[in-house]
Design a protein around this motif. Structure first.
Motif, PDB file in Angstrom:
ATOM      1  N   SER A   3     -55.393   0.804 -14.348  1.00  0.00           N
ATOM      2  CA  SER A   3     -55.098   0.202 -15.610  1.00  0.00           C
ATOM      3  C   SER A   3     -55.677  -1.017 -15.512  1.00  0.00           C
ATOM      4  CB  SER A   3     -53.498   0.152 -15.759  1.00  0.00           C
ATOM      5  OG  SER A   3     -53.062  -0.983 -16.405  1.00  0.00           O
ATOM      6  N   VAL A   4     -56.649  -1.582 -16.487  1.00  0.00           N
ATOM      7  CA  VAL A   4     -57.037  -2.860 -16.496  1.00  0.00           C
ATOM      8  C   VAL A   4     -56.768  -3.717 -17.496  1.00  0.00           C
ATOM      9  CG1 VAL A   4     -59.509  -3.898 -16.660  1.00  0.00           C
ATOM     10  CG2 VAL A   4     -59.374  -1.678 -15.660  1.00  0.00           C
ATOM     11  N   GLN A   5     -56.350  -4.907 -17.014  1.00  0.00           N
ATOM     12  CA  GLN A   5     -56.160  -5.980 -17.959  1.00  0.00           C
ATOM     13  C   GLN A   5     -57.146  -7.247 -18.145  1.00  0.00           C
ATOM     14  OE1 GLN A   5     -52.479  -7.948 -16.749  1.00  0.00           O
ATOM     15  NE2 GLN A   5     -51.686  -7.337 -18.817  1.00  0.00           N
ATOM     16  N   VAL A   6     -57.993  -7.279 -19.278  1.00  0.00           N
ATOM     17  CA  VAL A   6     -58.632  -8.263 -19.145  1.00  0.00           C
ATOM     18  C   VAL A   6     -58.272  -9.489 -20.268  1.00  0.00           C
ATOM     19  CG1 VAL A   6     -61.177  -8.537 -20.134  1.00  0.00           C
ATOM     20  CG2 VAL A   6     -60.585  -6.514 -19.272  1.00  0.00           C
ATOM     21  N   PHE A   7     -58.580 -10.737 -19.793  1.00  0.00           N
ATOM     22  CA  PHE A   7     -58.218 -12.022 -20.418  1.00  0.00           C
ATOM     23  C   PHE A   7     -59.592 -12.609 -20.851  1.00  0.00           C
ATOM     24  CE2 PHE A   7     -54.705 -10.985 -17.730  1.00  0.00           C
ATOM     25  CZ  PHE A   7     -53.549 -11.344 -18.470  1.00  0.00           C
ATOM     26  N   VAL A   8     -59.671 -12.664 -22.128  1.00  0.00           N
ATOM     27  CA  VAL A   8     -60.838 -13.368 -22.640  1.00  0.00           C
ATOM     28  C   VAL A   8     -60.337 -14.724 -23.274  1.00  0.00           C
ATOM     29  CG1 VAL A   8     -62.928 -13.029 -24.230  1.00  0.00           C
ATOM     30  CG2 VAL A   8     -61.622 -11.080 -23.127  1.00  0.00           C
ATOM     31  N   LYS A   9     -61.087 -15.887 -22.569  1.00  0.00           N
ATOM     32  CA  LYS A   9     -60.846 -17.060 -23.244  1.00  0.00           C
ATOM     33  C   LYS A   9     -62.170 -17.796 -23.473  1.00  0.00           C
ATOM     34  CE  LYS A   9     -56.757 -17.878 -20.422  1.00  0.00           C
ATOM     35  NZ  LYS A   9     -55.999 -18.838 -19.840  1.00  0.00           N
ATOM     36  N   ALA A  59     -65.441  -2.167 -15.556  1.00  0.00           N
ATOM     37  CA  ALA A  59     -64.790  -3.116 -16.190  1.00  0.00           C
ATOM     38  C   ALA A  59     -65.734  -4.747 -16.556  1.00  0.00           C
ATOM     39  CB  ALA A  59     -63.473  -3.432 -15.630  1.00  0.00           C
ATOM     40  N   ASN A  60     -66.506  -4.632 -15.426  1.00  0.00           N
ATOM     41  CA  ASN A  60     -66.864  -5.964 -15.593  1.00  0.00           C
ATOM     42  C   ASN A  60     -68.307  -5.950 -16.422  1.00  0.00           C
ATOM     43  OD1 ASN A  60     -66.927  -8.577 -14.154  1.00  0.00           O
ATOM     44  ND2 ASN A  60     -68.740  -8.004 -13.311  1.00  0.00           N
ATOM     45  N   ASP A  61     -68.830  -4.619 -16.380  1.00  0.00           N
ATOM     46  CA  ASP A  61     -69.991  -4.329 -17.234  1.00  0.00           C
ATOM     47  C   ASP A  61     -69.417  -4.225 -18.620  1.00  0.00           C
ATOM     48  OD1 ASP A  61     -71.837  -3.945 -15.180  1.00  0.00           O
ATOM     49  OD2 ASP A  61     -72.330  -2.206 -16.090  1.00  0.00           O
ATOM     50  N   PHE A  62     -68.363  -3.523 -18.835  1.00  0.00           N
ATOM     51  CA  PHE A  62     -67.932  -3.443 -20.334  1.00  0.00           C
ATOM     52  C   PHE A  62     -67.514  -4.708 -20.871  1.00  0.00           C
ATOM     53  CE2 PHE A  62     -64.359  -1.828 -23.024  1.00  0.00           C
ATOM     54  CZ  PHE A  62     -65.236  -1.293 -23.916  1.00  0.00           C
ATOM     55  N   CYS A  63     -66.959  -5.620 -20.100  1.00  0.00           N
ATOM     56  CA  CYS A  63     -66.473  -6.797 -20.692  1.00  0.00           C
ATOM     57  C   CYS A  63     -67.729  -7.911 -21.008  1.00  0.00           C
ATOM     58  CB  CYS A  63     -65.947  -7.882 -19.625  1.00  0.00           C
ATOM     59  SG  CYS A  63     -64.217  -7.042 -19.241  1.00  0.00           S
ATOM     60  N   LYS A  65     -70.704  -6.557 -21.868  1.00  0.00           N
ATOM     61  CA  LYS A  65     -71.458  -6.021 -22.812  1.00  0.00           C
ATOM     62  C   LYS A  65     -70.802  -6.139 -24.379  1.00  0.00           C
ATOM     63  CE  LYS A  65     -74.380  -3.242 -20.380  1.00  0.00           C
ATOM     64  NZ  LYS A  65     -74.606  -1.602 -19.712  1.00  0.00           N
ATOM     65  N   LEU A  66     -69.491  -5.932 -24.022  1.00  0.00           N
ATOM     66  CA  LEU A  66     -68.801  -5.663 -25.463  1.00  0.00           C
ATOM     67  C   LEU A  66     -67.508  -6.539 -25.795  1.00  0.00           C
ATOM     68  CD1 LEU A  66     -69.264  -3.617 -27.670  1.00  0.00           C
ATOM     69  CD2 LEU A  66     -67.000  -2.468 -26.930  1.00  0.00           C
ATOM     70  N   LEU A  67     -66.905  -6.803 -24.672  1.00  0.00           N
ATOM     71  CA  LEU A  67     -65.512  -7.442 -24.938  1.00  0.00           C
ATOM     72  C   LEU A  67     -65.811  -8.925 -25.052  1.00  0.00           C
ATOM     73  CD1 LEU A  67     -62.863  -5.658 -22.739  1.00  0.00           C
ATOM     74  CD2 LEU A  67     -63.451  -5.315 -25.070  1.00  0.00           C
ATOM     75  N   ALA A  68     -66.561  -9.684 -24.382  1.00  0.00           N
ATOM     76  CA  ALA A  68     -66.579 -11.151 -24.276  1.00  0.00           C
ATOM     77  C   ALA A  68     -68.043 -11.667 -24.657  1.00  0.00           C
ATOM     78  CB  ALA A  68     -66.410 -11.695 -22.991  1.00  0.00           C
ATOM     79  N   ASN A  69     -68.120 -12.744 -25.219  1.00  0.00           N
ATOM     80  CA  ASN A  69     -69.681 -13.300 -25.383  1.00  0.00           C
ATOM     81  C   ASN A  69     -69.691 -14.070 -24.237  1.00  0.00           C
ATOM     82  OD1 ASN A  69     -71.584 -15.083 -26.307  1.00  0.00           O
ATOM     83  ND2 ASN A  69     -70.733 -15.458 -28.255  1.00  0.00           N
ATOM     84  N   PRO A  70     -70.449 -14.034 -23.359  1.00  0.00           N
ATOM     85  CA  PRO A  70     -70.630 -14.716 -22.275  1.00  0.00           C
ATOM     86  C   PRO A  70     -71.105 -16.158 -22.265  1.00  0.00           C
ATOM     87  CG  PRO A  70     -71.722 -12.883 -21.791  1.00  0.00           C
ATOM     88  CD  PRO A  70     -71.537 -12.915 -23.182  1.00  0.00           C
TER      89      PRO A  70
END
Lengths: 82, 82
Positions: A3-9, A59-63, A65-70
């Motif tokens: 189970s992965v929890q991602v926090f995007v700020k 999870a890192n790749d996915f974040c 590429k899709l979840l966060a704008n670095p």
């Protein structure tokens, strides 16, 4: 399975208009003590693998590429074995 | 002063279209192992009071009135003294 929890700020140096709007809403509702509002995203998902390293890398790749704008955002990942 | 972290999630029984869209995005990017995606909100703010009870009650009120829709969403509050 993990189970992965991602926090995007948003990065601290970047203005958060949604947070500013919420802060104004607070003031209009009479909560004058509420300041420094930041609205962030928190995404939960499941990665179907038994290997922790692989789960973290997916999870890192996915974040990135899709979840966060670095450029504007930073993210933190928490894994938990199911 | 108290730093408040609020986690707003849709109730489990309520469909999360944003999560579904992210899941589809994951599939299109080739991450077939990613499932059960839920996109939540996480709001940070500061409450300007020295009384923990008051900070909690202000945060709780503010969440029910502005940050969360209690019909569809549930929220958790974490306080930390600054």
């Amino acid at each position: 399975m993990y189970s992965v929890q991602v926090f995007v700020k948003r990065r601290k140096s970047i203005l958060d208009p949604q947070g500013k709007a919420v802060e104004q809403g607070a003031r209009l509702l009479g909560y004058s003590g509420i300041t420094d509002v930041r609205v962030n995203k928190q995404i939960d998902f499941t990665v179907n693998t038994e290997d922790e390293q692989e789960a973290r890398s997916v999870a890192n790749d996915f974040c990135s590429k899709l979840l966060a704008n670095p450029v504007m955002e930073e993210f933190q990942i928490h894994l938990q074995k199911l």
